[in-house]
Design an enzyme around this catalytic site. Sequence first.
Site, mmCIF file in Angstrom:
data_model
loop_
_atom_site.group_PDB
_atom_site.id
_atom_site.type_symbol
_atom_site.label_atom_id
_atom_site.label_comp_id
_atom_site.label_asym_id
_atom_site.label_seq_id
_atom_site.Cartn_x
_atom_site.Cartn_y
_atom_site.Cartn_z
ATOM 1 N N HIS A 156 31.343 -71.696 -4.379
ATOM 2 C CA HIS A 156 30.390 -72.787 -4.157
ATOM 3 C C HIS A 156 29.042 -72.149 -3.816
ATOM 4 O O HIS A 156 28.999 -71.054 -3.271
ATOM 5 C CB HIS A 156 30.917 -73.614 -2.983
ATOM 6 C CG HIS A 156 30.190 -74.890 -2.715
ATOM 7 N ND1 HIS A 156 28.985 -74.929 -2.059
ATOM 8 C CD2 HIS A 156 30.507 -76.184 -2.985
ATOM 9 C CE1 HIS A 156 28.591 -76.195 -1.937
ATOM 10 N NE2 HIS A 156 29.500 -76.978 -2.488
ATOM 11 N N LYS A 183 35.436 -82.869 5.620
ATOM 12 C CA LYS A 183 36.367 -82.811 4.481
ATOM 13 C C LYS A 183 37.821 -82.908 4.929
ATOM 14 O O LYS A 183 38.740 -82.841 4.121
ATOM 15 C CB LYS A 183 36.159 -81.511 3.697
ATOM 16 C CG LYS A 183 34.820 -81.424 2.988
ATOM 17 C CD LYS A 183 34.762 -80.196 2.116
ATOM 18 C CE LYS A 183 33.346 -79.803 1.730
ATOM 19 N NZ LYS A 183 32.676 -80.736 0.830
ATOM 20 N N ASP A 219 35.838 -68.666 2.852
ATOM 21 C CA ASP A 219 35.243 -70.003 2.846
ATOM 22 C C ASP A 219 36.403 -70.996 2.735
ATOM 23 O O ASP A 219 36.965 -71.186 1.664
ATOM 24 C CB ASP A 219 34.276 -70.122 1.666
ATOM 25 C CG ASP A 219 33.842 -71.569 1.402
ATOM 26 O OD1 ASP A 219 34.277 -72.477 2.149
ATOM 27 O OD2 ASP A 219 33.087 -71.772 0.442
ATOM 28 N N CYS A 275 28.087 -77.988 -7.433
ATOM 29 C CA CYS A 275 27.506 -76.856 -6.696
ATOM 30 C C CYS A 275 28.136 -75.525 -7.093
ATOM 31 O O CYS A 275 28.308 -74.626 -6.260
ATOM 32 C CB CYS A 275 27.612 -77.067 -5.183
ATOM 33 S SG CYS A 275 26.671 -78.478 -4.607
ATOM 34 N N GLN A 289 37.607 -75.948 1.424
ATOM 35 C CA GLN A 289 38.628 -76.679 0.671
ATOM 36 C C GLN A 289 40.031 -76.166 0.999
ATOM 37 O O GLN A 289 41.008 -76.624 0.406
ATOM 38 C CB GLN A 289 38.385 -76.542 -0.840
ATOM 39 C CG GLN A 289 37.008 -76.969 -1.302
ATOM 40 C CD GLN A 289 36.813 -78.478 -1.227
ATOM 41 O OE1 GLN A 289 37.763 -79.253 -1.097
ATOM 42 N NE2 GLN A 289 35.566 -78.909 -1.329
#
Lengths: 129, 413
Positions: free
Chosen positions: B126, B228, B202, B370, B205
């Site tokens: 991303h 999220k 990261d 993104c 997600q």
Amino acid sequence: MDDFYRDYILDHYRHPRNFGHLERIDAQAEDLNPLCGDQIRMELELDDGVVKDVRFSGKGCAISQASASMLTERVKGMKLDDVAKLSKDAVLEDVGIGISPTRMKCAMLGLRVLKSAAIGELAGWPDEE
Amino acid sequence: MIAVDGKIEQIIADFPILARPTSRGKRLVYLDSAATSQKPRAVIQALVDYYEQYNANIHRGVYELAARATAEFEQARVKLARFIGAETNEIVWVRNTTEAVNLVAYSWGNANVRAGDAILLTELEHHSDLVPWQLLAQRTGAELRFIPVDERGRYVLDDLDALLDGCKLVACAHVSNTLGTILPLDVVIPRAHAAGAVVLVDGAQGAPHLAVNVKALDADFYTFSGHKMLGPTGIGVLYGKHELLAGMPPFFSGGDMIRKVGYAQTTFADPPRRFEAGTSNIADAIAYGVAVEYLQGVGMEWVREHERALTAYALQRLAEFEPRGLAIYGPRDPAAISGVISFNLADVHAHDLASILDTEGICVRAGHHCTMPLMEKMGWSATARASFYIYNTEADVDALCAGIEKAARLFGI
């Protein structure tokens, strides 16, 4: 919004008018919508301040491409000064159907690029004027 | 498909927004949880409770309200620590994943990365785990490298050791937000450590969808956002190993992150407060604690199995449209992805498809997600993306397919 996808819109999307490039370019501009990546380029051939010929190129959604295609049909023979003054109503009249707020930028991209070519610098977003 | 009878109905009933019809009177079919998730009533109530019952600043007041606000705020940190298997003092509150990555890029990166060092990312990153490293590379003269993916967005790890040679840092998405690809961290992290690199994951997600234990993974940094994963916007977490955080200089500075301040000199608080300058996002941190409690109540193993089964069903249903020009991107193995499917229908632009689905109450993301470099590499100008979470069902997938059928009809496909 689903009303938008009428036959004549899809016809302009799949068979865009005045699509491609000019041999002689007297004015030109291009831009993209950073939100969605739609791209439009406009090229103008002028004769004594009047749009003699026009071509556009680019990629994007049916709304951006069809409205740009219809716009090129509208401006042939138009004075450059009048092109610079075109408002968003011209585009909305051409497409003939309500555009939702989230897709207004798509519909206005072609006009923004065309007006940019006419005034020789990046024009504002017609829907924000 | 659903493990416990009635469980999914109970979950859906906890989300007030899912009971509200759209302006066209349609049932809301929310398939954009990779952008932001919906919120259960308990999380919304936690925000109201803070503001109605004990709104006060933390870490300073001596009165009862301030003591309760401080206690609830710090208890939320404990909940987040337990959720990912960390120590409490390894949880730094930030606004979101983007801020967490920037904090590491500036604080740890400026102090540790030098000209000639390499920073290894993946081709699925991303922008939030790409642009901060581009800027760090520009500041320091470091070199950016990328773990490649194949045409289906699967990682190609054949040259991993060569890519890791001379590497100071590996920064990689646990789960791709565009294609759902799950990175095999159990392979990448030990090899990165063997090469002497620090690893930032990261987890924007990852943490919402997979059971995460940062100690078992041996991640050095793990970053994720509340919104999220059922929590509010504006609150997120930077996990960092304590010995790393302890060696890092402040990023933002000001109140609440100090030990002693003079007119000329200041000594700083220990982590995590060293990195929490100014009044924190108290209400949202507390509600985030409630969100992860909710997820633990559901069970992260259940979350993963529910999404895997739903993804398998969606891949099977979407495949019915392939003869009519539906392109499905990303790995086709539901075990290799996490509840995210990107697709395009013939020559229908993703924005047009999303607009038509919207008229049926179906929310999907359309665009570059993104991940512009990935889109360019793959030659896609835009894709539509459906992403699933705990409140989605096979009925939502069926609604998506009916919406795609409508788009195909409108476009004469």
